[in-house]
Every structure is written in C-alpha cells, then in structure tokens.
Design a protein around this motif. Structure first.
Motif, PDB file in Angstrom:
ATOM      1  N   THR A 101       0.799  -1.206   0.007  1.00 56.14           N
ATOM      2  CA  THR A 101      -0.136  -0.080  -0.015  1.00 56.14           C
ATOM      3  C   THR A 101       0.841   1.335  -0.071  1.00 56.14           C
ATOM      4  O   THR A 101       0.547   2.231  -0.821  1.00 56.14           O
ATOM      5  CB  THR A 101      -1.050  -0.064   1.290  1.00 56.14           C
ATOM      6  OG1 THR A 101      -1.583  -1.159   1.149  1.00 56.14           O
ATOM      7  CG2 THR A 101      -1.786   1.343   1.202  1.00 56.14           C
ATOM      8  N   GLY A 102       1.975   1.308   0.992  1.00 53.16           N
ATOM      9  CA  GLY A 102       2.751   2.622   1.027  1.00 53.16           C
ATOM     10  C   GLY A 102       3.530   2.698  -0.457  1.00 53.16           C
ATOM     11  O   GLY A 102       3.623   3.943  -0.874  1.00 53.16           O
ATOM     12  N   THR A 103       4.003   1.736  -0.706  1.00 55.35           N
ATOM     13  CA  THR A 103       4.879   1.738  -1.959  1.00 55.35           C
ATOM     14  C   THR A 103       4.145   2.194  -3.248  1.00 55.35           C
ATOM     15  O   THR A 103       4.517   3.206  -4.102  1.00 55.35           O
ATOM     16  CB  THR A 103       5.400   0.485  -2.510  1.00 55.35           C
ATOM     17  OG1 THR A 103       6.327  -0.100  -1.339  1.00 55.35           O
ATOM     18  CG2 THR A 103       6.476   0.395  -3.673  1.00 55.35           C
ATOM     19  N   THR A 104       2.647   1.730  -3.373  1.00 53.86           N
ATOM     20  CA  THR A 104       2.119   2.171  -4.582  1.00 53.86           C
ATOM     21  C   THR A 104       1.719   3.563  -4.471  1.00 53.86           C
ATOM     22  O   THR A 104       1.505   4.237  -5.446  1.00 53.86           O
ATOM     23  CB  THR A 104       0.770   1.220  -4.920  1.00 53.86           C
ATOM     24  OG1 THR A 104       0.080   1.229  -3.472  1.00 53.86           O
ATOM     25  CG2 THR A 104       1.251  -0.156  -5.223  1.00 53.86           C
ATOM     26  N   PHE A 105       1.308   3.914  -3.092  1.00 56.18           N
ATOM     27  CA  PHE A 105       1.028   5.277  -3.071  1.00 56.18           C
ATOM     28  C   PHE A 105       2.154   6.249  -3.344  1.00 56.18           C
ATOM     29  O   PHE A 105       1.914   7.265  -3.816  1.00 56.18           O
ATOM     30  CB  PHE A 105       0.686   5.454  -1.635  1.00 56.18           C
ATOM     31  CG  PHE A 105       0.229   6.875  -1.265  1.00 56.18           C
ATOM     32  CD1 PHE A 105      -1.061   7.411  -1.644  1.00 56.18           C
ATOM     33  CD2 PHE A 105       1.059   7.575  -0.379  1.00 56.18           C
ATOM     34  CE1 PHE A 105      -1.222   8.945  -0.964  1.00 56.18           C
ATOM     35  CE2 PHE A 105       0.815   9.000  -0.144  1.00 56.18           C
ATOM     36  CZ  PHE A 105      -0.381   9.674  -0.415  1.00 56.18           C
ATOM     37  N   LEU A 106       3.303   5.868  -2.933  1.00 56.31           N
ATOM     38  CA  LEU A 106       4.380   6.773  -3.253  1.00 56.31           C
ATOM     39  C   LEU A 106       4.769   6.864  -4.668  1.00 56.31           C
ATOM     40  O   LEU A 106       5.227   7.976  -5.162  1.00 56.31           O
ATOM     41  CB  LEU A 106       5.649   6.159  -2.393  1.00 56.31           C
ATOM     42  CG  LEU A 106       5.363   6.334  -0.766  1.00 56.31           C
ATOM     43  CD1 LEU A 106       6.658   6.189  -0.011  1.00 56.31           C
ATOM     44  CD2 LEU A 106       5.279   7.986  -0.350  1.00 56.31           C
ATOM     45  N   VAL A 107       4.615   5.745  -5.193  1.00 55.87           N
ATOM     46  CA  VAL A 107       5.078   5.543  -6.628  1.00 55.87           C
ATOM     47  C   VAL A 107       3.847   6.436  -7.600  1.00 55.87           C
ATOM     48  O   VAL A 107       4.521   7.337  -8.357  1.00 55.87           O
ATOM     49  CB  VAL A 107       4.962   4.136  -7.206  1.00 55.87           C
ATOM     50  CG1 VAL A 107       5.040   4.350  -8.676  1.00 55.87           C
ATOM     51  CG2 VAL A 107       6.361   3.396  -6.738  1.00 55.87           C
ATOM     52  N   VAL A 160       2.156   9.075  -6.311  1.00 57.52           N
ATOM     53  CA  VAL A 160       2.718  10.583  -6.068  1.00 57.52           C
ATOM     54  C   VAL A 160       3.865  10.851  -6.985  1.00 57.52           C
ATOM     55  O   VAL A 160       3.819  12.066  -7.571  1.00 57.52           O
ATOM     56  CB  VAL A 160       2.801  10.845  -4.597  1.00 57.52           C
ATOM     57  CG1 VAL A 160       3.500  12.138  -4.326  1.00 57.52           C
ATOM     58  CG2 VAL A 160       1.538  10.393  -3.635  1.00 57.52           C
ATOM     59  N   ALA A 161       4.890   9.943  -6.809  1.00 59.79           N
ATOM     60  CA  ALA A 161       5.984  10.621  -7.801  1.00 59.79           C
ATOM     61  C   ALA A 161       5.444  10.510  -9.181  1.00 59.79           C
ATOM     62  O   ALA A 161       5.862  11.597 -10.110  1.00 59.79           O
ATOM     63  CB  ALA A 161       7.073   9.339  -7.420  1.00 59.79           C
ATOM     64  N   ALA A 186       0.337   7.364 -12.579  1.00 58.71           N
ATOM     65  CA  ALA A 186      -0.218   7.952 -11.362  1.00 58.71           C
ATOM     66  C   ALA A 186      -1.546   7.229 -11.113  1.00 58.71           C
ATOM     67  O   ALA A 186      -1.941   6.750  -9.992  1.00 58.71           O
ATOM     68  CB  ALA A 186      -0.321   9.279 -11.168  1.00 58.71           C
ATOM     69  N   ALA A 211      -3.524   1.511  -4.820  1.00 58.14           N
ATOM     70  CA  ALA A 211      -3.339   1.740  -3.527  1.00 58.14           C
ATOM     71  C   ALA A 211      -4.807   1.709  -2.792  1.00 58.14           C
ATOM     72  O   ALA A 211      -4.926   1.394  -1.541  1.00 58.14           O
ATOM     73  CB  ALA A 211      -2.817   3.175  -3.435  1.00 58.14           C
TER      74      ALA A 211
END
Length: 265
Positions: A200-206, A208-209, A228, A235
């Motif tokens: 969850t955290g990884t997909t969210f950060l990717v 956003v980037a 995105a 996410a």
C-alpha cells in the motif's frame, strides 16, 4: 464515496485530472487480454454465491454463508444503482461516458471479502494474498483499458467495504472459537500484514511521484499520469483490503481454558 464523487466527477478540475490519465491509454497496452475482466459476469456472480453457500453448509455456518452472499449481491446491486443515478455532468469537455463506480472492481473486492468470511482462519492468509492480487489486477486493467477512472475504483472499494461492515455489524458473529476457526501459526498473518502495508505504501508513493512528473513544467505527460492513476487505483484496493485484514485480526477466536492450560493425565 460521496466526497470522492463530488471532487472527481462534479468539479471541472477533477474531471480534467482524471481524463488526463485516459489520454495515456494506448492500443498496445500492458495486458494483452481482458480475460480477468470477462470472468466477472452475472453467471459467475451467481456461481460464486452458490459456492459460498456450499462451503458454509459444509462447515455448518449457514448464517455466515448467508451474510457472505449478501456482501456480494448487495455490493453488485449498489454499484449498478449508483452508476445509474450518479450522472457525470459535461463540465470539462469530457468525451467519455459516466463510469462511476467500477462494477468489476466492486465484485472483485466483494468476492474476496465474502470468501474470507466462510474460509477457516488458518487458510485466510493464502486467500487474502490471492484475492488481493486478483482485485488489484482487475483495477489496473480497467484503468489501462480506459474503462474506468481512479474515482471509479475508489467508489467500488467503498461500496464493498460498506456492505462488509454492515454484515459484520448486524449479521452473525463469524468467529466464536468453534473448531476450524481457531488460528494456526501466527507468522503467516504477520507476513501478510507486512506485505499489505508495504504494498500500500509503495504504490501510494510511486503514484505521487508519477503524478508530480506528469504535471511538472505546466504540461501534462499523459503516460506518467496514467501510471499515477494505476498506482492510485491499486493503493485504494490495497488500503481497503488492509483495513479489512487488520479488523479481522482483531476478531481472533479466543483460546479456551483447555487450550491455554494443558490438562494433566
């Protein structure tokens, strides 16, 4: 869900942002087949309900099986109803029709939640991993093919979560410590929890980037915005499953006195 609909569908900016992701959809998309989407149909939904009922009957949990069936059928009906009444106003020169929420994502998640309800606790780690993978795959395919926007996936996740919450709140208590519902080893559940949180955290950060890259410089990179959108869709699915998984862990079957203290012979 109403807030997501209001922000993404009822505002010009929300429509433009989501339609920008659709601009990155290509004929030569990542997935070469829509088989995963075609699996979700009315006959398959009815078959799933029958299988759930059969498992519940075999485990002598008819009330739980009924509740699981309600999760699937009520989620599907709600998704269909909302799509008909939640219209998409023409306020941002959008060329694509209304698609809120995604029926495919709704069913994929509702099916996962229903199967978890009737599955013995010691097998749930495997079920949640397989079911989550399929639900994320479905959400991605609908976005990649241009069938749905991110808000459609978020709305679908909210519907499935809502009906699971209703059934768990007013329906039968699933875990009462009966034979077959006691936990096995704790490490599989801890491993699944860690994997869900990391994913969850990884997909969210990717996501956003990718969004930052897509809107940098004042021009829209539709390919980056599509990435995105895919990450945001993934996410949302992962976040809902993680919530359900953590809540399920709070309802662990208690150890009985006979299990906690070995009897002497």
């Amino acid at each position: 869900m109403p807030l997501v609909y209001a922000a993404a569908v009822l505002t010009p900016m929300g429509q433009r942002v989501e339609d920008a992701a659709l601009g990155g959809v290509r004929e030569s998309d990542l997935f070469g087949s829509d088989t995963a989407l075609n699996v979700i149909s009315v006959p398959v939904i009815l078959l799933l309900v029958v299988v759930i009922a059969a498992v519940a009957f075999a485990r002598r949990r008819l009330a739980v099986g009924l509740g699981a069936g309600v999760v699937v059928l009520a989620s599907a009906a709600t998704s269909t109803l909302v799509k008909r009444i939640a219209e998409r106003p023409e306020i941002a020169q959008s060329t694509t029709p209304n698609s809120f929420p995604s029926g495919h994502a709704t069913i994929a998640l509702a099916a996962l939640f229903a199967v978890l309800m009737v599955t013995p606790r010691r097998f749930r780690p495997v079920v949640v991993l397989l079911g989550t993978g399929y639900a994320v795959f479905v959400a991605n395919q609908t976005v990649v093919y241009g069938w749905h926007r991110v808000s459609d996936i978020v709305g679908a996740s909210a519907i499935a979560l809502f009906w699971l919450g209703v059934v768990r709140a007013v329906g039968p208590l699933v875990d009462r410590g009966q034979r077959g519902d006691r936990d096995g080893s704790r490490w599989p559940r801890r491993l699944v929890t860690a994997l869900l949180l990391i994913a969850t955290g990884t997909t969210f950060l990717v996501g956003v980037a990718a969004l930052v890259v897509g809107i940098a410089g004042g021009t829209h990179d539709h390919g980056a915005i599509l990435v995105a959108g895919r990450m945001a869709s993934s996410a949302s699915v992962l976040a809902v499953v993680t919530i359900v998984w953590l809540a399920d862990d709070m309802h662990r079957a208690p150890r009985t006195g006979a299990e906690a203290v070995p009897t002497e012979r």
